[in-house]
Motif scaffolding. Structure first.
Motif, PDB file in Angstrom:
ATOM      1  N   ALA A 141       0.826  -1.213   0.000  1.00 59.05           N
ATOM      2  CA  ALA A 141       0.000   0.000   0.000  1.00 59.05           C
ATOM      3  C   ALA A 141       0.860   1.263   0.000  1.00 59.05           C
ATOM      4  N   GLY A 142       2.000   1.195   0.673  1.00 62.54           N
ATOM      5  CA  GLY A 142       2.818   2.383   0.811  1.00 62.54           C
ATOM      6  C   GLY A 142       3.791   2.642  -0.324  1.00 62.54           C
ATOM      7  N   PHE A 143       4.211   1.586  -1.057  1.00 63.92           N
ATOM      8  CA  PHE A 143       5.315   1.776  -1.996  1.00 63.92           C
ATOM      9  C   PHE A 143       5.102   1.200  -3.390  1.00 63.92           C
ATOM     10  N   GLN A 144       4.100   0.348  -3.608  1.00 65.45           N
ATOM     11  CA  GLN A 144       3.951  -0.288  -4.914  1.00 65.45           C
ATOM     12  C   GLN A 144       3.766   0.728  -6.041  1.00 65.45           C
ATOM     13  N   ALA A 145       2.954   1.739  -5.809  1.00 65.66           N
ATOM     14  CA  ALA A 145       2.707   2.731  -6.860  1.00 65.66           C
ATOM     15  C   ALA A 145       3.996   3.454  -7.239  1.00 65.66           C
TER      16      ALA A 145
END
Length: 207
Positions: free
Chosen positions: A82-86
């Motif tokens: 949720a914090g880094f995939q994008a």
């Protein structure tokens, strides 16, 4: 001159220590406790995670600025996607765009969103019923052995395309000059020494 003075001062202090110790207690027996009392470790307080590396170099290649990289290192795995995939996805796409080439589904059949979702959760999987390997041509991410070249495997998954060799210094316009950089390897060999197996830290000696 100052260095010479320091040397003389050190020698004088050392000599004084020797003279002061050469007293008449040379024959005093020394008692050594055969079983020293173990020091109890204090685990009280609050501990803070500083770093992690389930997969080597992923944060180095796909992470953002220093603050983002530090944040990644202190985030628990369940919150990483949720914090880094994008951000990982945008970085992977941008690295390809920089050379006018689109991301190509990799050797595992993973598109960019799927791959970066896997890589964003920085854990090392273990498959108890499969050979332990980071990638051996058949099995992938079933564990990691000491001799696995994990950086090259990660680079191949990111930049290798369908066949694993897309960014390998290709000359796309046949003008005799490479149009793509070599991104599928860090050009660091696995070494030729025998890997230690019985003594920590199980590493090859200097070569």
């Amino acid at each position: 001159m100052k260095l010479q003075n320091i040397k003389y001062l050190f020698a004088a202090v050392l000599l004084a220590g020797v003279v002061s110790c050469s007293d008449d207690d040379d024959n005093t027996p020394i008692t050594i406790d055969p079983e020293p009392t173990p020091t109890e470790v204090d685990f009280s307080g609050t501990f803070v995670q500083q770093d992690q590396m389930g997969r080597a170099a992923i944060n180095t290649v796909l992470g953002g600025d220093s603050a983002s990289k530090n944040s990644f290192n202190t985030t628990i795995p369940s919150e990483m996607v949720a914090g880094f995939q994008a951000d990982f996805l945008n970085k992977a796409v941008a690295l390809h765009d920089a050379f006018g080439v689109e991301y190509e589904t990799n050797i595992l059949g993973l598109d960019a969103p799927t791959l970066t979702t896997i890589l964003a959760q920085d854990v090392l999987q273990v498959a108890p019923d499969a050979p332990t390997t980071y990638f051996d041509g058949t099995n992938v991410l079933t564990g990691r052995t000491l001799s696995d070249d994990v950086v090259d495997v990660s680079l191949i998954l990111l930049f290798g395309g369908n066949n694993g060799d897309k960014y390998n210094g290709q000359d796309l316009d046949d003008d005799g000059t490479a149009d793509l950089p070599i991104l599928v390897t860090d050009n660091v060999s696995a070494g030729t020494g025998a890997m230690g197996t019985n003594t920590f830290p199980y590493l090859v000696g200097p070569q």
